[in-house]
Design a protein around this motif. Structure first.
Motif, PDB file in Angstrom:
ATOM      1  N   GLY A  63      92.256  42.260  36.316  1.00  7.20           N
ATOM      2  CA  GLY A  63      91.422  41.990  37.485  1.00  7.20           C
ATOM      3  C   GLY A  63      91.301  43.186  38.409  1.00  7.20           C
ATOM      4  O   GLY A  63      92.313  43.718  38.877  1.00  7.20           O
ATOM      5  N   THR A  64      90.064  43.626  38.671  1.00  4.86           N
ATOM      6  CA  THR A  64      89.820  44.781  39.545  1.00  4.86           C
ATOM      7  C   THR A  64      90.456  44.595  40.914  1.00  4.86           C
ATOM      8  O   THR A  64      91.070  45.517  41.453  1.00  4.86           O
ATOM      9  CB  THR A  64      88.301  44.993  39.706  1.00  4.86           C
ATOM     10  N   LEU A  65      90.289  43.392  41.486  1.00  7.57           N
ATOM     11  CA  LEU A  65      90.783  43.162  42.847  1.00  7.57           C
ATOM     12  C   LEU A  65      92.085  42.358  42.875  1.00  7.57           C
ATOM     13  O   LEU A  65      92.540  41.940  43.937  1.00  7.57           O
ATOM     14  CB  LEU A  65      89.701  42.475  43.677  1.00  7.57           C
ATOM     15  N   SER A  66      92.691  42.126  41.711  1.00 11.94           N
ATOM     16  CA  SER A  66      93.926  41.334  41.670  1.00 11.94           C
ATOM     17  C   SER A  66      95.033  42.011  42.469  1.00 11.94           C
ATOM     18  O   SER A  66      95.249  43.219  42.341  1.00 11.94           O
ATOM     19  CB  SER A  66      94.400  41.169  40.221  1.00 11.94           C
ATOM     20  N   GLY A  67      95.731  41.211  43.277  1.00 11.70           N
ATOM     21  CA  GLY A  67      96.796  41.761  44.110  1.00 11.70           C
ATOM     22  C   GLY A  67      96.227  42.533  45.282  1.00 11.70           C
ATOM     23  O   GLY A  67      96.882  43.422  45.831  1.00 11.70           O
ATOM     24  N   ASN A  68      95.011  42.170  45.679  1.00 12.41           N
ATOM     25  CA  ASN A  68      94.342  42.844  46.792  1.00 12.41           C
ATOM     26  C   ASN A  68      95.234  42.924  48.034  1.00 12.41           C
ATOM     27  O   ASN A  68      95.827  41.925  48.444  1.00 12.41           O
ATOM     28  CB  ASN A  68      93.043  42.090  47.124  1.00 12.41           C
ATOM     29  N   PRO A  69      95.355  44.115  48.622  1.00 11.75           N
ATOM     30  CA  PRO A  69      96.295  44.312  49.736  1.00 11.75           C
ATOM     31  C   PRO A  69      96.129  43.326  50.904  1.00 11.75           C
ATOM     32  O   PRO A  69      97.127  42.846  51.443  1.00 11.75           O
ATOM     33  CB  PRO A  69      95.992  45.746  50.205  1.00 11.75           C
ATOM     34  N   CYS A  70      94.890  43.037  51.309  1.00 12.03           N
ATOM     35  CA  CYS A  70      94.678  42.136  52.450  1.00 12.03           C
ATOM     36  C   CYS A  70      95.100  40.719  52.086  1.00 12.03           C
ATOM     37  O   CYS A  70      95.770  40.024  52.866  1.00 12.03           O
ATOM     38  CB  CYS A  70      93.223  42.146  52.895  1.00 12.03           C
ATOM     39  N   ALA A  71      94.709  40.275  50.887  1.00 13.10           N
ATOM     40  CA  ALA A  71      95.041  38.925  50.451  1.00 13.10           C
ATOM     41  C   ALA A  71      96.554  38.777  50.279  1.00 13.10           C
ATOM     42  O   ALA A  71      97.144  37.765  50.674  1.00 13.10           O
ATOM     43  CB  ALA A  71      94.308  38.601  49.148  1.00 13.10           C
TER      44      ALA A  71
END
Ligand SMILES: *Cc1c(COP(=O)(O)O)cnc(C)c1O
Length: 419
Positions: free
Chosen positions: A298-306
């Motif tokens: 996933g490109t956005l997996s573990g997204n810092p803001c989330a």
């Protein structure tokens, strides 16, 4: 109540977005009327485009156990965003969140972060198939596990609300990999294992159903499921996207004392930002790429803001265990106000007013509800500034931000409805 701005926005939206919404149940299809376009939320209340205020019992469909604009979450997201919104490289925070998740839910020895509950169940299912070398999945009628192709068979949530088959666009070959059984039926489960035991990769279940309205497991149901899975070498997947961190810090598996092989999480772990997870036994999770050969990315997996939002919520819940008894009591107080002839079902802070006089133990029972009366009830409350789910087949949620005033206002609004 003036809803002209919401109506105008809905008009504009319908020209460009299918049904005017980005997720079906938001459209008020089964209750009629104008979907409210929300401008802002604070605590347990939200305000629509016309300036009307509502006490919110949807909580973004589950995530907002601490209410809207919860200060530690806002602060954590702001701080994270200031350092960069995404890197596509690992960050310290992801390790920290993994540590919090595995501490809160002991059956999760290893965990992978994804972006939505759908992704979590889809990936858990692929992993179960990759690990067991088997194809079939058992699910239960009225349970919803996201819009995964093979799991839309006899699904709850919007599929049930709209009364559609749910499998348009799903190749029959995929649908045929799913065995859908009545919820709470041990004999049906035994029969399925009797017949297909050696081909069943996994049983996936909402340990407490929220997606046909709130339906608890009957004593012995989850126990039998656990035993049958173990005996036949199938994996037990608890879909705790809704119940995780909601019914207890350790979810429904803590409440009922059952240890699944895999668990899916979502909703609350993102504190209102898009994040979800799947995890479980380390020997199974080691099959996920790049440790193993079951691919998932996933490109956005573990997204810092989330992730920052998730950490803020989980930390707060760990430091304030008293929240659970507080929201349970608030939900119980609301349920006591139910009109006569309505079946109220509640587990902790999630509940449903079923407009039927019989207990709801399965989709067959839920389907006996008078959805027109539910729609009348929904609008009665909405007019009085109380926002319940716009569908008979969804659970309502109480958050820690629902104060005594809000609960009393809600009770009065419910009491003024005559069946
Ligand atoms: C909401 C939900 C999902 C799907 O999650 P999304 O983030 O909407 O994709 C899956 N399973 C259960 C039990 C849910 O309640």
């Amino acid at each position: 109540m003036d809803t002209s701005r919401s109506a105008a926005l809905f008009e504009r939206a319908r020209r460009l977005i299918p049904g005017g919404v980005n997720s079906p149940v938001r459209a008020f299809r089964s209750v009629g009327g104008t979907p409210r376009f929300i401008r802002r939320g604070e605590g347990c209340r939200m305000t629509d485009a016309d300036g009307n205020s509502y006490i919110d019992y949807i909580g973004s469909w589950g995530p907002l156990i601490l209410g809207h604009c919860f200060a530690p979450v806002v602060e954590a997201v702001r701080e994270a965003l200031g350092h960069g919104s995404s890197f596509g490289a690992p960050t310290e925070r992801e390790v920290e969140l993994a540590e919090l998740i595995t501490r809160a839910v002991p059956s999760i020895e290893m965990v992978r972060l994804v972006n939505s509950g759908t992704e979590a169940t889809m990936s858990a299912l692929r992993l179960a198939r990759g690990f067991t070398g088997r194809t079939l999945t058992v699910k239960f009628e009225g349970c919803y596990h996201g819009h995964v192709d093979s799991l839309l068979v006899k699904a709850g949530s919007g599929v049930a609300t709209l009364g559609i088959s749910g499998t348009a666009g799903v190749p029959e070959e995929f649908a045929r990999t799913t065995i859908a059984l009545p919820y709470n039926s041990v004999p049906a489960l035994e029969a399925a294992f009797e017949k297909h035991g050696a081909q069943i990769a996994a049983v996936i279940v909402e340990p407490v159903v929220g997606n046909m309205g709130c339906v608890p497991p009957q004593p012995g149901f989850l126990e039998a499921m656990r035993e049958l899975c173990t005996r036949h070498g199938a994996l037990l997947i608890f879909d705790e996207v809704m119940t995780g961190f909601r019914l207890a810090l350790g979810g429904a598996q803590q409440l009922y004392g059952i240890r699944p092989d895999l668990t899916t999480l979502g909703k609350i772990i993102g504190g209102g930002l898009p994040i979800a997870a799947y995890g479980g036994r380390a020997d199974i999770m080691q099959h996920v790429a790049p440790a193993g050969n079951v691919y998932q990315a996933g490109t956005l997996s573990g997204n810092p803001c989330a992730v920052a939002a998730g950490i803020a919520v989980l930390r707060y819940l760990m430091d304030h265990p008293e929240i659970y008894s507080q929201i349970d009591a608030a939900a119980a107080r609301i349920c006591q106000a139910a009109p006569a002839g309505v079946t109220v079902q509640r587990v902790g802070s999630m509940f449903t007013f079923f407009f039927t006089d019989r207990p709801v133990r399965s989709w067959e029972d839920a389907a006996t509800c008078n959805t027109e009366r539910y729609a009348a009830f929904f609008h009665h409350l909405l007019e009085r500034g109380v926002y319940f789910p716009p569908s008979q087949f969804e659970a309502a949620f109480v958050s820690a931000a629902h104060d005594a005033d809000a609960i009393e206002e809600t009770v009065q609004a419910i009491r003024s409805f005559s069946c």
